[in-house]
Design an enzyme around this catalytic site. Structure first.
Site, PDB file in Angstrom:
ATOM      1  N   TRP A 197      50.101  47.855  17.881  1.00 28.88           N
ATOM      2  CA  TRP A 197      48.749  47.576  18.376  1.00 28.88           C
ATOM      3  C   TRP A 197      48.365  46.108  18.182  1.00 28.88           C
ATOM      4  O   TRP A 197      47.342  45.658  18.652  1.00 28.88           O
ATOM      5  CB  TRP A 197      47.711  48.481  17.700  1.00 28.88           C
ATOM      6  N   ARG A 198      49.227  45.366  17.481  1.00 28.70           N
ATOM      7  CA  ARG A 198      48.907  43.953  17.271  1.00 28.70           C
ATOM      8  C   ARG A 198      49.400  43.075  18.410  1.00 28.70           C
ATOM      9  O   ARG A 198      48.800  42.052  18.698  1.00 28.70           O
ATOM     10  CB  ARG A 198      49.530  43.458  15.964  1.00 28.70           C
ATOM     11  N   GLU A 215      43.119  52.160  14.315  1.00 31.71           N
ATOM     12  CA  GLU A 215      42.292  52.183  13.102  1.00 31.71           C
ATOM     13  C   GLU A 215      41.882  53.603  12.720  1.00 31.71           C
ATOM     14  O   GLU A 215      41.822  53.945  11.547  1.00 31.71           O
ATOM     15  CB  GLU A 215      41.045  51.300  13.275  1.00 31.71           C
ATOM     16  N   THR A 255      46.091  57.477   6.278  1.00 32.78           N
ATOM     17  CA  THR A 255      47.466  57.701   6.726  1.00 32.78           C
ATOM     18  C   THR A 255      48.249  56.389   6.674  1.00 32.78           C
ATOM     19  O   THR A 255      47.716  55.341   7.014  1.00 32.78           O
ATOM     20  CB  THR A 255      47.465  58.258   8.176  1.00 32.78           C
ATOM     21  N   LEU A 295      49.052  64.613  11.619  1.00 32.32           N
ATOM     22  CA  LEU A 295      48.285  63.481  11.071  1.00 32.32           C
ATOM     23  C   LEU A 295      47.166  63.960  10.140  1.00 32.32           C
ATOM     24  O   LEU A 295      46.689  63.204   9.302  1.00 32.32           O
ATOM     25  CB  LEU A 295      47.644  62.664  12.206  1.00 32.32           C
ATOM     26  N   TYR A 338      43.281  65.666   9.132  1.00 32.94           N
ATOM     27  CA  TYR A 338      41.884  65.244   9.387  1.00 32.94           C
ATOM     28  C   TYR A 338      41.597  65.287  10.901  1.00 32.94           C
ATOM     29  O   TYR A 338      41.321  64.271  11.526  1.00 32.94           O
ATOM     30  CB  TYR A 338      41.609  63.846   8.824  1.00 32.94           C
ATOM     31  N   TYR A 360      33.635  50.134   8.558  1.00 27.19           N
ATOM     32  CA  TYR A 360      34.959  49.503   8.500  1.00 27.19           C
ATOM     33  C   TYR A 360      35.601  49.446   9.900  1.00 27.19           C
ATOM     34  O   TYR A 360      36.049  48.390  10.361  1.00 27.19           O
ATOM     35  CB  TYR A 360      35.892  50.253   7.530  1.00 27.19           C
ATOM     36  N   ASP A 419      37.684  47.999   3.660  1.00 29.72           N
ATOM     37  CA  ASP A 419      38.128  49.341   3.266  1.00 29.72           C
ATOM     38  C   ASP A 419      38.567  49.302   1.800  1.00 29.72           C
ATOM     39  O   ASP A 419      38.332  48.309   1.096  1.00 29.72           O
ATOM     40  CB  ASP A 419      39.263  49.832   4.189  1.00 29.72           C
ATOM     41  N   CYS A 477      51.683  39.814  -8.081  1.00 27.57           N
ATOM     42  CA  CYS A 477      50.863  38.606  -8.213  1.00 27.57           C
ATOM     43  C   CYS A 477      51.678  37.325  -8.111  1.00 27.57           C
ATOM     44  O   CYS A 477      51.196  36.325  -7.593  1.00 27.57           O
ATOM     45  CB  CYS A 477      50.098  38.632  -9.530  1.00 27.57           C
TER      46      CYS A 477
END
Ligand code: SF4
Length: 357
Positions: free
Chosen positions: A34-35, A47, A53, A90, A92, A130, A148, A210
């Protein structure tokens, strides 16, 4: 409740932070379908799928969804059964039903296009702050935050904040802080850089990386050795546990399914017949008797568990080979092939589906 400090020169050099983060992003951005073509529709679908997920799971679902339903108009007109099948696995499922409802509103009121403003986006079913921020910034270049859990974690660590990031007021305050930090020329890249940082470097549960972090010179939790204790999350209350008995009934090459109701959990999906509580074999025989199903063999099935956000199902069951009158039954009788290709059965039942192999 611990209060959040505002941003100041002392707490964060915003220009340098933006530069460090974006330089890293332009070299390390994850390649995602999707980018490459961030159409508003694609950003929206991705999104929604990404809520709760993992990216690796979402990619094949996204690709199939977009090839079957390439436009908002196609989504608005899709049969619910087909939509739920595309979503199967998926979880939900309300996310999928809300997508369709929102698409219908977009076709009726917005010429089949997503609006660019956060406020208008948030009027659509299933779109919260979000997701609205992600769509507005990535697809339309609006300088708005997309905060988020990943971003909350990064922010808390950067600012060495001990405020509870599960608290709604803290979330709102963090949003305001991110609005002040956003790189206005490329807000979509800035938000996606934070998303990638949270997913690949500033990790939850365990050690963040880090030493490889592009913004470690800005991070107060890192500087003060507090990354293990920040962010602070006040745990939500324990999930409810539902005990269930599931019946996998096989007769003459067909399995018994029934459709769930339109409200509540997993609306309109298909399931194996099941009842509340753990039943004995005798109770199972009574149940079959009421359904006018003659059992030839009853085999107990081992326990399986499925975790939803607020509840858990702990399921035992019986595999039943039976002689049933398929034409006069409360159930819908389907072959294994039909089960796979036409009926949307939630992942909660996946251990029971495996028994039908
Ligand atoms: Fe997260 Fe560590 Fe980077 Fe701080 S330095 S933002 S804790 S990865």
């Amino acid at each position: 409740m611990e209060k959040l400090a505002g941003l100041s020169e002392e707490s964060l050099n915003i220009n340098q932070f933006q530069q460090d983060l974006l330089n890293w992003y332009y070299e390390n951005a994850r390649v995602l379908p999707w980018r490459s073509d961030p159409k508003p529709y694609y950003v929206w679908i991705s999104e929604i799928m990404l809520q709760q997920t993992r990216v690796e799971t979402v990619i094949p679902y996204f690709t199939k969804f977009i090839s079957e339903l390439p436009t908002i108009k196609a989504l608005a007109g899709v049969e619910e059964e087909k939509l739920l099948k595309l979503w199967q696995g998926l979880g939900y499922y309300n996310r999928a039903l809300n997508l369709k409802r929102a698409a219908q509103i977009l076709v009726e009121e917005h010429q089949g296009q997503l609006p660019s403003a956060v406020k208008e986006l948030m009027l659509l079913p299933g779109i919260g702050a979000y997701t609205a921020g992600a769509i507005a910034s990535i697809a339309f270049g609006e300088a708005v935050p997309a905060v988020d859990g990943n971003v909350l974690r990064i922010m808390a660590r950067l600012l060495e904040s001990r405020a509870d990031i599960n608290n709604a007021k803290v979330k709102k305050e963090m949003q305001t802080l991110v609005s002040q930090m956003i790189f206005k020329e490329h807000p979509g890249d800035f938000n996606q850089a934070l998303m990638d940082l949270g997913a690949t470097v500033c990790l939850p549960n365990g050690e963040p990386k880090c030493d490889k972090c592009p913004v470690n010179t800005h991070c107060r939790a890192y500087k003060n050795g507090l990354t293990a204790t920040i962010p602070v999350k006040v745990e939500k209350k324990a999930r409810n546990i539902d005990k269930k008995t599931v019946f996998v009934i096989f007769s003459k090459g067909y399995y018994a399914l029934r459709k769930r109701g339109a409200g509540g959990l997993l609306p309109n999906l298909w399931e194996f017949p099941n009842e509340e509580g753990y039943w004995t074999e005798n109770q199972c025989r009574n149940f079959l008797d009421k359904m006018r199903i003659l059992p030839e063999k009853i085999v107990p099935i081992k326990t399986s568990k499925h975790i939803f956000s607020h509840r858990e199902w702990h399921m035992k069951g019986f595999f039943i080979i039976a002689d049933a009158d398929l034409n006069h039954s409360d159930f819908t009788w389907v072959t294994k092939e039909e089960m796979d290709n036409q009926y949307s059965i939630p992942t909660a039942f996946k251990e029971f589906i495996k028994l039908c192999e």
